[in-house]
Write an enzyme that holds these catalytic residues in place. Sequence first.
Site, PDB file in Angstrom:
ATOM      1  N   GLY A 113       0.809  -1.218   0.000  1.00 29.90           N
ATOM      2  CA  GLY A 113       0.000   0.000   0.000  1.00 29.90           C
ATOM      3  C   GLY A 113       0.840   1.264   0.000  1.00 29.90           C
ATOM      4  CG  ASP A 169       0.202  -8.916   6.397  1.00 26.61           C
ATOM      5  OD1 ASP A 169      -0.421  -9.529   7.280  1.00 26.61           O
ATOM      6  OD2 ASP A 169       0.449  -7.703   6.466  1.00 26.61           O
ATOM      7  CG  ASP A 215      -0.523   8.785   3.871  1.00 28.66           C
ATOM      8  OD1 ASP A 215      -0.038   7.638   3.974  1.00 28.66           O
ATOM      9  OD2 ASP A 215      -0.237   9.718   4.644  1.00 28.66           O
TER      10      ASP A 215
END
Length: 470
Positions: free
Chosen positions: A87, A243, A120
């Site tokens: 991400g 993960d 973000d």
Amino acid sequence: MIAFDNSFARLPDRMFTRQAPTPVTQPRMLAHNDALAHQLGIDPAWLASPEAAQVLAGNAIPDGAEPLAQLYAGHQFGNWNPQLGDGRAILLGEVVGTDGQRRDVQLKGAGPTPYSRSGDGRAWLGPVLREYLVSEAMAAMGIPTTRALAAVATGESVIRETRLPGAVLTRIAASHIRVGSFQVHAARQDTDALRALADHVIARHYPDADGIPGLLDAVVAAQARLIARWMGVGFIHGVMNTDNMAISGETIDYGPCAFMDAYDPQKVFSSIDRQGRYAYANQPGIALWNLAQFATALIPLMPDQDAAIADFTTRINHFPDLYQAAWLHVFGAKIGLTDPQPDDADLIQRLLTLMAQNGADFTQTFASLATSDLQDRFADREAFASWTADWHRRRSSDHAAIMAGANPQIIPRNHRVEQMIAAAVDGDMAPFDALLDAVTAPYAPLDAARADLAAPPTSAEIVTATFCGT
Ligand code: AMP
Ligand code: MG
């Protein structure tokens, strides 16, 4: 200049999304790792150049890079999350080092990707410098880990609870392939992707493994060794989600990690770990749980799945014995035994119990055991004296040398890490440089400056909680 050679980018394209980093306004190099650059075949002079700051902030894509964000899923605190992925990290590509090893070059905090969800895509200075420092300390202690090549300030703010300075970490890893990288394709019943990933991982990390069962064995063994090494330095990862477990056996994704000061097997630092799932003493059990998820994800690759379930169960159940053997080796060396035997586990455990009862400092106790009389630090002086007598009878003649190489004098203490971050936010990198120098020579004797950084916190300095690195 970086000579890229990208193998992951040639895998089926549903395993990742091609994604360039998002440029930032004012890249400024904060720290760079010349020794690591050498190993990677990257010119340290280039690393110090303004061009490198641009590249490692994500403002310029170097020739040969094929930037992408990797797809993965994972169990977070035991709960299944079908889609995570990079991400806020972008894989620039791979380099083959002067040692012939292939490694990933990844920018962490390089802007949003299709896997950012509500995030973000950025990182702030604190976690970037913490990961840099802690991963380099782990490497210096010989513990498998991702590495830090550089930290670059972005000149931009990121908004967390407050406005904080942004930064990008250049992370180097044997690969960033995780248990969750397999889980995502298993969950999607995408056996072709699963097979391609398994073939890639075997060729890259475990070329001697005999097929899928051999891969499972190799990963089980690597994790048993890794977790024993963590335990040996009082390291608490903090977020052992599937993960965040690397198939290579390297420590990865340093978030709210911490080293214990006073020994307490139930110790938890992470503010998000309210149940204590990832407490110090739980780490081996959690590793086994994660390995069971890995085994489950590999089942679709086996021709006879019922037989594979039984076979894989046997294989992951080797973990406790492998872990115990690795633990004995690690802690045996910590008390100066050349060839620790199963019987010695009791001697080690007795010391740990005394340490826990007395809140003895984990690092300092082992570091000074051979050279100082520690009896005054134990409320039950008799019990410690009796342990010491048994230890003296058992320890090797060259115990002092064994212990000096097995017990770090200095680890990144939480209060020093927090002080370093506060100074860096104010523009002062001197504490970072001093602490990095100290923790990357963990076994060297202490001089006055290092003794200060090695000392446990005063009661006012104790850090009780760490916050996730987002
Ligand atoms: P972590 O707990 O840091 O291992 O991250 C878990 C997931 O959240 C991963 O998929 C990360 O890429 C993602 N993530 C964490 N922080 C951010 C962020 N600031 N922006 C976007 N994604 C993030
Ligand atoms: Mg992660």
